[in-house]
Scaffold this active site. Structure first.
Site, PDB file in Angstrom:
ATOM      1  N   GLU A  79       0.830  -1.206   0.000  1.00 13.46           N
ATOM      2  CA  GLU A  79       0.000   0.000   0.000  1.00 13.46           C
ATOM      3  C   GLU A  79       0.865   1.257   0.000  1.00 13.46           C
ATOM      4  O   GLU A  79       0.643   2.196  -0.768  1.00 13.46           O
ATOM      5  CB  GLU A  79      -0.907   0.024   1.245  1.00 13.46           C
TER       6      GLU A  79
ATOM      7  N   HIS B  33     -25.096   8.364  21.833  1.00 13.27           N
ATOM      8  CA  HIS B  33     -26.282   8.460  20.973  1.00 13.27           C
ATOM      9  C   HIS B  33     -26.219   7.433  19.863  1.00 13.27           C
ATOM     10  O   HIS B  33     -26.851   7.590  18.826  1.00 13.27           O
ATOM     11  CB  HIS B  33     -26.396   9.878  20.418  1.00 13.27           C
TER      12      HIS B  33
END
Ligand code: F6P
Length: 547
Positions: A216, A388
């Site tokens: 990569e 949340h």
């Protein structure tokens, strides 16, 4: 709550804990706190500027004693000494494990193969400092004489996660006149987005790779070089726009970077333990040498704490033992890391590599297949965002998820009452997780009977609270070293090599076989399983279909 009957090693220290587990497993934190008014004051430890409250864990004093006996029976002291003195404790690669040498003071002596490594560490640090000062002051200019305004770190795994995490964590300490970007993924989108809007004349690439052979990183580095040469119209520009961080001078040279612009490190620094080696060059460019020295001092302070504090007061040891307790006795599969600090947004991702690449093993040091549980899955997001999103499951789900809550007393940004709002949530969550809400409480509050079953919180969900004064370079160093030594301690107890990563190899080898199959003009002769063959054919059809 999950309570799988997990296999344990036969050693007496494990078996004593197993017996104890059966006595205490159903105890509730409500009982434990009610029975001991001092618990919250007593079950705490402090070191290197970090305060740990572990009272909201499902443990008694006896649990801690037995866990410490397990650490002793695992020869933790001896193994720790072996790491610090440079023994080749990475046995499968026959390497020393000396990230602690990266922050050793100048006069220290740590021998590897008969040579003291500390002077080399300081030599590299001084070269990094000289370079960082030149870039930051504008003395180092690009090929056309313009000063550097953009720094792009190209690297993956340990050559990316630490630098990005530290840059974000210490943004308040960084030179805001410099832009920092990070390219890891070989997906071209990472490169394209990172250079978006940047002037090549003002851009410096730091190619960071321990091996300088990682697919990569090398693909991204080649693309970066082509982009730069194309933009500036001159191959000679590479010299002023590329520096390398690596252990592999040959490959750096082959790539075309002058080794005068290379910052080295050594095979005794594992990739995931390298953020304070030359891999920290982008961090130093951002925060400057002085702050970088403070970061190293934080690491060193935690190293000293880990070496010197008795196990019962030793933060990394306690945290590791608590992980073992839930992992091996309660059958917990994961640990959530929940920093209440936006600046630590990438800390959980950093810890994923540190912990899961280190302790995701199923062979012991003797080469035997392991029958007990080793490293847990690490995950997390900053609070309050997670509240949340996934906290519902932590509060009322069927899984036991021990959590590390990390918070700071002082904010950077004195915006209205934001920090107190943040920290009120920090304290509220560990309280709610520990004590929950009973049916009686719901009745007293007049909650309608039909609603009550849904609004019960069992509580008894364990948490560690790590509280520090302020997120400074020093604190960040101490925090990272805390987890490094925590991971090491877990590995000692599980009798595994926490410093190799053979599990990454197979996928790499198979990918290199598939690359020509995807690229060939002719229909390739495929010899995979029927699923992989069919998927490759479908990919080729879709990829080459006209738009
Ligand atoms: O993912 C495997 C790994 O070897 C990691 O351990 C390492 O941090 C990463 O690849 C990058 O390696 P390098 O720094 O050699 O490019």
């Amino acid at each position: 709550m999950s309570n799988n009957e997990v296999m344990l090693p036969p050693a007496p220290a494990w078996q004593a804990l197993a017996r104890h587990y059966h006595q205490v497993k159903d105890m509730h934190l409500r009982q434990l706190f009610a029975a001991d008014a001092e618990r919250g004051e007593r079950m705490v430890a402090e070191g290197a500027g970090l305060f740990l409250d572990y009272s909201k864990h499902r443990v008694t004093g006896e649990t801690i004693d037995l866990l410490i006996k397990l650490a002793e029976a695992s020869n933790l002291s001896e193994r720790r000494a072996a790491m610090f003195r440079g023994d080749k404790i990475n046995v499968t690669e026959q390497r020393a494990v000396l990230h602690v040498a990266l922050r050793a003071p100048k006069g220290a002596q740590i021998m590897v193969d008969g040579a003291n490594v500390v002077p080399e560490v300081h030599e590299v640090l001084e070269r990094m400092e000289a370079f960082a000062n030149r870039v930051r002051s504008g003395a180092w200019t690009g090929h056309t004489g313009k000063r550097i305004r953009n720094v792009i770190n190209i690297g993956i795994g340990g050559s990316y996660l630490g630098p990005e995490m530290a840059y974000l964590a210490l943004r308040e300490y960084s030179d805001r006149a410099l832009n920092f970007r990070f390219i890891a993924n070989v997906d071209g989108a990472a490169f394209v987005e990172a250079v978006q809007g940047l002037d090549a004349q003002e851009t410096l690439f730091v190619v960071s790779s321990k091996t300088f052979t990682t697919l990569e990183t090398m693909a991204n580095a080649r693309t970066a070089r082509a982009w730069l040469v194309d933009q500036l119209g001159n191959e000679a520009a590479v010299a002023k726009h590329f520096v390398a961080v690596s252990t592999n001078a040959n490959e750096v040279q082959k790539f075309g970077i002058d080794t005068a612009n290379m910052f080295g490190f050594w095979d005794w620094v594992g990739g995931r333990y390298s953020m304070d080696s030359a891999i920290g060059l982008s961090t130093m460019l951002a925060i400057g040498p002085e702050n970088y020295r403070a970061l190293l001092a934080g690491f060193r302070a935690m190293d000293e704490h880990f070496l010197e504090a008795p196990f019962a007061h030793n933060l990394p040891v306690l945290m590791a033992l608590l992980t073992v307790w839930y992992n091996n006795f309660f059958g917990a599969e994961t640990v959530a890391v929940l920093p209440y600090a936006q600046y630590l947004a990438r800390f959980p991702a950093y810890l994923q590599q540190l912990q899961m690449e280190s302790n995701g093993k199923s062979t012991d040091l003797q080469g035997q297949r392991i029958t007990y549980q080793t490293g847990p899955v690490i995950w997390g997001e900053p609070g309050t965002d997670g509240q949340h999103s996934f906290y519902q499951l932590i509060h009322q789900g069927t899984k036991l998820i021990p959590c590390d809550f990390i918070g700071f007393a002082k904010p950077f940004n004195h915006l209205a009452n934001h920090h107190d709002l943040l920290m009120a949530n920090f304290f509220a969550q560990t309280e709610a997780l520990a004590f929950g809400k009973t049916l009686e409480e719901l009745e007293r509050e007049g909650v309608a009977p039909a609603q009550r079953p849904f609004r019960i919180f069992d509580g008894n969900r364990p948490t560690s609270t790590i509280l520090a004064e302020e997120l400074t370079p020093f604190t960040l160093g101490a925090l990272v070293a805390l987890y490094e030594h925590n991971v090491f301690t877990q590995g000692v107890i599980w009798d595994i090599d926490s410093f190799d990563q053979w599990g990454v190899e197979l996928g790499k080898v198979l990918a290199s076989r598939i690359i020509p199959e995807l690229e060939s003009d002719k229909e390739p002769d495929l010899h995979h399983d029927s699923s992989t063959n069919a998927l490759i054919r479908r990919y080729r059809r879709l990829r080459h279909a006209a738009r």
